[in-house]
Every structure is written in C-alpha cells, then in structure tokens.
Motif scaffolding. Structure first.
Motif, PDB file in Angstrom:
ATOM      1  N   TYR A 150       0.834  -1.200   0.000  1.00 18.96           N
ATOM      2  CA  TYR A 150       0.000   0.000   0.000  1.00 18.96           C
ATOM      3  C   TYR A 150       0.875   1.258   0.000  1.00 18.96           C
ATOM      4  O   TYR A 150       1.852   1.349   0.755  1.00 18.96           O
ATOM      5  CB  TYR A 150      -0.893   0.040   1.235  1.00 18.96           C
ATOM      6  CG  TYR A 150      -1.937  -1.052   1.288  1.00 18.96           C
ATOM      7  CD1 TYR A 150      -3.167  -0.896   0.648  1.00 18.96           C
ATOM      8  CD2 TYR A 150      -1.693  -2.236   1.969  1.00 18.96           C
ATOM      9  CE1 TYR A 150      -4.129  -1.892   0.702  1.00 18.96           C
ATOM     10  CE2 TYR A 150      -2.652  -3.236   2.028  1.00 18.96           C
ATOM     11  CZ  TYR A 150      -3.868  -3.057   1.392  1.00 18.96           C
ATOM     12  OH  TYR A 150      -4.803  -4.048   1.446  1.00 18.96           O
ATOM     13  N   LYS A 319      -5.428  -5.943   6.836  1.00 16.60           N
ATOM     14  CA  LYS A 319      -5.677  -5.597   5.432  1.00 16.60           C
ATOM     15  C   LYS A 319      -7.108  -5.113   5.248  1.00 16.60           C
ATOM     16  O   LYS A 319      -7.359  -4.027   4.725  1.00 16.60           O
ATOM     17  CB  LYS A 319      -5.400  -6.796   4.524  1.00 16.60           C
ATOM     18  CG  LYS A 319      -5.624  -6.489   3.043  1.00 16.60           C
ATOM     19  CD  LYS A 319      -5.426  -7.722   2.182  1.00 16.60           C
ATOM     20  CE  LYS A 319      -5.466  -7.366   0.708  1.00 16.60           C
ATOM     21  NZ  LYS A 319      -6.744  -6.791   0.269  1.00 16.60           N
ATOM     22  N   ASP A 324      -7.594  -1.440   3.646  1.00 15.88           N
ATOM     23  CA  ASP A 324      -8.569  -1.411   2.560  1.00 15.88           C
ATOM     24  C   ASP A 324      -9.635  -0.335   2.777  1.00 15.88           C
ATOM     25  O   ASP A 324     -10.442  -0.071   1.883  1.00 15.88           O
ATOM     26  CB  ASP A 324      -9.250  -2.780   2.409  1.00 15.88           C
ATOM     27  CG  ASP A 324      -8.340  -3.806   1.764  1.00 15.88           C
ATOM     28  OD1 ASP A 324      -7.292  -3.399   1.218  1.00 15.88           O
ATOM     29  OD2 ASP A 324      -8.649  -5.012   1.811  1.00 15.88           O
TER      30      ASP A 324
END
Length: 358
Positions: A150, A319, A324
C-alpha cells in the motif's frame, strides 16, 4: 554455448546497474526501480551475508544477474537462516536460452542456507507459471501467500473516524536507551510470525534505519507496539520516468487529489523520497492497538511526510480492517519459498513479510 553462473565482484556494479535500469515497469506510468549509484555495493548493504550471481556471454558481457540476501528469520518459532532471491534480471537484447532453475541449483554452492523465498508481481504470469512447475529431483516452489503493498498519504489516516480508545497507551519516539527493550519486544512478538526477521541490533541489521525515526506505544511502561520509518533511498530508489496521457491531465489537479487523501503525483525523473512503515508490530496482533498506533503516527508526521508505504500478507486482518478502508494505491504480488533442508516448515500461517526486505 553453455552458460555458467559466477560470483559478481565490485567491478561489475556499473554494468549491473545498466541492466537493472534497462526496462522500467509499465502501466499507467513507467516506474523505474534502481540501485544507484552502484548496484553491487547497493546489494551488499542489505545484509552482511549477500551473494550476487552473474552469467556472462562469450564476449564477457553480463547477460543475467541475481542476488541472494541471507539473514536469520523466524520459522515455526525458531531462528533459521533464509535467503531472499531478488534482482533477477536478463539483458533485454540477449536472445540466448538460459536454464534458470539449473542455475539456481548451481548457485546453491555459494550460499549458506537451505531455505529461500522470493516475491513476484501478480501480473508476471510467465514467472508465476515457471515457479509453480513440477520438476524432477527439484523441490517444488510453494506459494507462501498473496501480498499487497500500500502507498498512502498520512493525512488520509489522520482523518479516519475510527473508534479509538487509548486505554492508558502512551505514544512517543524511541531513543538510544530503548534499543535493548525494542529488540526484546521485536524478537518476542516476531517469533510468533513466520518470516519475521530476527533482530540483534536494530541499526546494524537494517541499513539506513535510524532509532530517531522509530516510534513506540507503551502501556504500564512496557512496549506494546513498534515501527520504524525506514527510508532506503540512499541505496535503492524508485523513479517515475513517464506518465500516460490521462494521468498527465490528473496531475494538473494534484492539490485536489491530495485533499481527497491520495498521495501527490511525483515529479518525473526524480527519486521518490518516502519511508516505509517497517517492522510494524502490535502485541498479540491486537487490532485496537494497531489502529491507535497507526493513527498516532500519521498525526505526528502528516505535515512533513506525504507518502508512506507498507506491505502485508492478504490473510492479515489489518488488510481488510485498516488499509482497505483508507484511500491508497496498491500493488499485488505473490511470495514463494523452496525448502532444501529436509525439515518440515509450515510457511503459510501467522505470516509477517517485511516490505523493506523485498
């Protein structure tokens, strides 16, 4: 001609760099991953045990290269010497046939470990198939996990409306006097995770990582979370060399995209200057501590840092619960490992894969 692998030397550094920079990755922008000013010396900074292999053609030119960075990791709770295979590059104009797997087996005589792992970008279908193909008398490369990297703006984290309870938690920067306790915490928590690197001395084990760039979260005068802002641009770099036309238009509203929480568009042909959130650990994988720690870090650095990078296995609860839900750019890859040791290793559970070591 039969091609053979040999050890690289310092005189090969410039030619190795040329091959690394020959083919930037392409997509909506061209991204060049490089190791300036000298590829050989750059790899040698990754660990005190690094082996670099090269293959030459009949004229003595390097036509293929790769590096194996060896360090101690935790596997099944025990310290184990593991080699990370990276930097495998072939000279673009070279048309000869190379037996990659045969050369990897030949290269084993140069290294002092029996377990290896590597990372392959998700869109590299050729290598994906190559690594998963069964071969006679060769252990199978097993999939460890799918992995997401990310790229995010700290301001996007700082404005999240998470329900956070400090619960007596104290956030602060680390200092030299904390080094012993930090190493104890990292090894105590890290050994619960496969592929977490063993830590003997923080600043010596991870090149260019500085204690003043580390943060702690404490409760009752005991560390419950740790991370380091690890900037590696001194020996390996990323450069956006070109944008496609749609992104060039979007760059005109760069300020607006930043206000929306995205990272700013980097200048073309300029080294990206960013830290990675390295060795990010919360005690017992506590998501409440994890979120609070990430929030406090983002508040601390949001005025002087506009880009952060972190990577984690897709099975990690953070995550879905954390990253997310933030506006980010993300890249997918898959990790594989091969085990020549004869010992049973279960790599796919309780994973921690440090992005800064890939």
């Amino acid at each position: 001609m039969e091609y053979k692998i040999e050890r690289a030397s310092e005189k090969d550094g410039k030619e190795m760099l040329e091959i690394i920079e020959a083919l930037p990755s392409k997509g909506v922008f061209e991204l060049l991953y490089t190791r300036r000013p000298d590829a050989y010396l750059s790899y040698k900074k990754e660990s005190d045990k690094v082996e670099i292999g090269i293959v030459r053609d009949e004229n003595g030119r390097i036509v293929m290269q790769g590096a194996c960075v060896i360090r101690d990791y935790y596997l099944n709770g025990e310290s184990c010497s593991v080699g990370y295979l990276g930097g495998i590059r072939k000279r673009p104009e070279f048309k000869g046939q190379l037996n990659w797997m045969k050369m990897l087996l030949e290269a084993r005589k140069y290294v002092s470990c029996d377990v290896f792992y590597c990372s392959i970008l998700a869109d590299n279908e050729l290598f994906m198939k190559y690594f998963q193909r069964k071969r006679q008398n060769i252990p199978l490369w097993e999939k460890v996990c799918d992995y997401t990297t990310y790229v995010m703006n700290p301001r996007a984290i700082a404005r999240k409306r998470w329900k956070l309870v400090d619960d007596g938690l104290i956030f602060r920067r680390a200092s030299q006097k904390d080094l012993t306790e930090i190493c104890g915490f990292l090894n105590r928590e890290g050994r619960k995770h496969n592929f977490f690197p063993k830590v003997s001395h923080l600043e010596k084990d991870f090149y260019d990582l500085k204690i003043e760039d580390c943060f702690l979260l404490e409760r009752d005068q005991r560390i419950v979370a740790f991370t380091a802002l690890w900037n590696q641009t001194g020996h390996r770099q990323y450069i956006v060399s070109k944008y496609n036309r749609p992104l060039n238009y979007m760059r005109r509203v760069n300020k607006l995209t930043q206000l929306l929480g995205y990272v700013p568009f980097p200048e073309e042909n300029k080294v990206l200057d960013f830290p990675q959130l390295a060795l990010f650990l919360a005690e017992n994988n506590d998501l409440g501590i994890y979120k609070y720690f990430l929030y406090k870090i983002s508040r601390e650095i949001r005025h002087n840092t506009d880009m952060l990078v972190i990577g984690l296995p897709n099975e990690n609860p953070a995550k879905g619960e954390v990253f997310d839900r933030i506006r980010t750019l993300s890249f997918e890859s898959t990790l594989f490992f091969v085990n020549f040791s004869g010992k049973e290793i279960r790599p796919g559970s309780d994973l921690f894969i440090e992005c800064g070591l890939l």
